[in-house]
Design a protein around this motif. Structure first.
Motif, PDB file in Angstrom:
ATOM      1  N   GLU A  33       6.755  13.715 -60.923  1.00 49.96           N
ATOM      2  CA  GLU A  33       6.302  13.398 -59.570  1.00 49.96           C
ATOM      3  C   GLU A  33       6.009  11.910 -59.490  1.00 49.96           C
ATOM      4  O   GLU A  33       5.329  11.357 -60.348  1.00 49.96           O
ATOM      5  CB  GLU A  33       5.053  14.210 -59.234  1.00 49.96           C
ATOM      6  CG  GLU A  33       4.662  14.150 -57.787  1.00 49.96           C
ATOM      7  CD  GLU A  33       3.486  15.062 -57.449  1.00 49.96           C
ATOM      8  OE1 GLU A  33       2.824  14.786 -56.439  1.00 49.96           O
ATOM      9  OE2 GLU A  33       3.229  16.029 -58.189  1.00 49.96           O
ATOM     10  N   HIS A  34       6.580  11.273 -58.472  1.00 50.57           N
ATOM     11  CA  HIS A  34       6.374   9.850 -58.244  1.00 50.57           C
ATOM     12  C   HIS A  34       6.182   9.620 -56.758  1.00 50.57           C
ATOM     13  O   HIS A  34       7.009  10.065 -55.948  1.00 50.57           O
ATOM     14  CB  HIS A  34       7.580   9.033 -58.734  1.00 50.57           C
ATOM     15  CG  HIS A  34       7.908   9.244 -60.173  1.00 50.57           C
ATOM     16  ND1 HIS A  34       7.198   8.650 -61.188  1.00 50.57           N
ATOM     17  CD2 HIS A  34       8.850  10.010 -60.780  1.00 50.57           C
ATOM     18  CE1 HIS A  34       7.697   9.025 -62.345  1.00 50.57           C
ATOM     19  NE2 HIS A  34       8.696   9.855 -62.121  1.00 50.57           N
ATOM     20  N   TYR A  35       5.098   8.936 -56.405  1.00 47.79           N
ATOM     21  CA  TYR A  35       4.824   8.589 -55.011  1.00 47.79           C
ATOM     22  C   TYR A  35       4.828   9.820 -54.099  1.00 47.79           C
ATOM     23  O   TYR A  35       5.283   9.761 -52.970  1.00 47.79           O
ATOM     24  CB  TYR A  35       5.827   7.552 -54.497  1.00 47.79           C
ATOM     25  CG  TYR A  35       5.871   6.309 -55.335  1.00 47.79           C
ATOM     26  CD1 TYR A  35       4.794   5.417 -55.346  1.00 47.79           C
ATOM     27  CD2 TYR A  35       6.965   6.041 -56.147  1.00 47.79           C
ATOM     28  CE1 TYR A  35       4.825   4.272 -56.128  1.00 47.79           C
ATOM     29  CE2 TYR A  35       7.001   4.899 -56.934  1.00 47.79           C
ATOM     30  CZ  TYR A  35       5.929   4.025 -56.926  1.00 47.79           C
ATOM     31  OH  TYR A  35       5.955   2.894 -57.708  1.00 47.79           O
ATOM     32  N   GLY A  36       4.367  10.957 -54.617  1.00 45.04           N
ATOM     33  CA  GLY A  36       4.307  12.171 -53.825  1.00 45.04           C
ATOM     34  C   GLY A  36       5.628  12.904 -53.686  1.00 45.04           C
ATOM     35  O   GLY A  36       5.726  13.894 -52.969  1.00 45.04           O
ATOM     36  N   LEU A  37       6.652  12.432 -54.383  1.00 45.64           N
ATOM     37  CA  LEU A  37       7.966  13.074 -54.371  1.00 45.64           C
ATOM     38  C   LEU A  37       8.168  13.797 -55.695  1.00 45.64           C
ATOM     39  O   LEU A  37       7.854  13.264 -56.757  1.00 45.64           O
ATOM     40  CB  LEU A  37       9.074  12.034 -54.187  1.00 45.64           C
ATOM     41  CG  LEU A  37       8.959  11.137 -52.958  1.00 45.64           C
ATOM     42  CD1 LEU A  37      10.017  10.042 -53.004  1.00 45.64           C
ATOM     43  CD2 LEU A  37       9.083  11.957 -51.691  1.00 45.64           C
ATOM     44  N   LYS A  39      10.639  15.382 -58.508  1.00 46.71           N
ATOM     45  CA  LYS A  39      12.006  15.315 -59.018  1.00 46.71           C
ATOM     46  C   LYS A  39      12.228  16.462 -59.988  1.00 46.71           C
ATOM     47  O   LYS A  39      11.420  16.693 -60.890  1.00 46.71           O
ATOM     48  CB  LYS A  39      12.259  13.999 -59.753  1.00 46.71           C
ATOM     49  CG  LYS A  39      12.414  12.810 -58.863  1.00 46.71           C
ATOM     50  CD  LYS A  39      12.789  11.595 -59.699  1.00 46.71           C
ATOM     51  CE  LYS A  39      12.973  10.376 -58.844  1.00 46.71           C
ATOM     52  NZ  LYS A  39      13.346   9.209 -59.676  1.00 46.71           N
ATOM     53  N   TYR A  51      10.858  16.626 -51.296  1.00 46.87           N
ATOM     54  CA  TYR A  51       9.970  15.712 -50.591  1.00 46.87           C
ATOM     55  C   TYR A  51       9.086  16.468 -49.611  1.00 46.87           C
ATOM     56  O   TYR A  51       9.484  17.495 -49.067  1.00 46.87           O
ATOM     57  CB  TYR A  51      10.781  14.632 -49.855  1.00 46.87           C
ATOM     58  CG  TYR A  51      11.833  15.179 -48.933  1.00 46.87           C
ATOM     59  CD1 TYR A  51      11.547  15.429 -47.589  1.00 46.87           C
ATOM     60  CD2 TYR A  51      13.108  15.461 -49.404  1.00 46.87           C
ATOM     61  CE1 TYR A  51      12.519  15.941 -46.743  1.00 46.87           C
ATOM     62  CE2 TYR A  51      14.076  15.977 -48.559  1.00 46.87           C
ATOM     63  CZ  TYR A  51      13.775  16.213 -47.233  1.00 46.87           C
ATOM     64  OH  TYR A  51      14.740  16.732 -46.403  1.00 46.87           O
TER      65      TYR A  51
END
Length: 132
Positions: A33-37, A39, A51
């Protein structure tokens, strides 16, 4: 121009935390998880992006297919992990009691993620997966 781009696919969810738990813990996928996204890091180097979308509406089509060598074994294993397979009884689309469609195309079983998006396990022999 785009032929060499490392394209990826994505779809939305209403709750990234629930999606992370489902894909990571229930399905056993490698997730980050990066910046609320969220993967999903899939076999063969494929990445799928999930997303957040406040007005998320579940996809009415299959957004992600998992080719497997044995659909029955995959359904049995995922059922034990709490996954519920869809049962269809419509003209041209009928599944058995386990949720598996057999004949008239590849053997396939559909299930939903916590956001209601449709996923499948599908017989790898009947897909684009050539094992290369």
């Amino acid at each position: 121009m785009l032929a060499t781009s490392k394209a990826f696919s994505g779809f939305s969810t209403h709750d990234v935390a629930k999606s992370r738990a489902f894909y990571g813990e229930v399905l056993g996928l490698n997730v980050s998880e990066h910046y609320g996204l969220l993967k999903l890091h899939l076999g063969g180097g494929t990445t799928v992006l999930i997303y957040p979308k406040p007005n998320h509406t579940p996809a009415s089509f299959t957004v992600l297919n998992f080719p497997v060598p044995d659909v029955d074994a995959a359904v049995d294993g995922l059922t034990k992990r709490g996954v519920r397979f869809e049962i269809y009884d419509m003209p041209g689309l009928k599944t058995d009691a386990k949720g598996i469609k057999r004949g008239n195309g590849p053997t396939i079983a559909w299930f939903k993620d916590p956001a209601g998006n449709i996923l499948s396990v599908i017989d790898q022999a009947g897909t684009m997966d050539t094992g290369e």
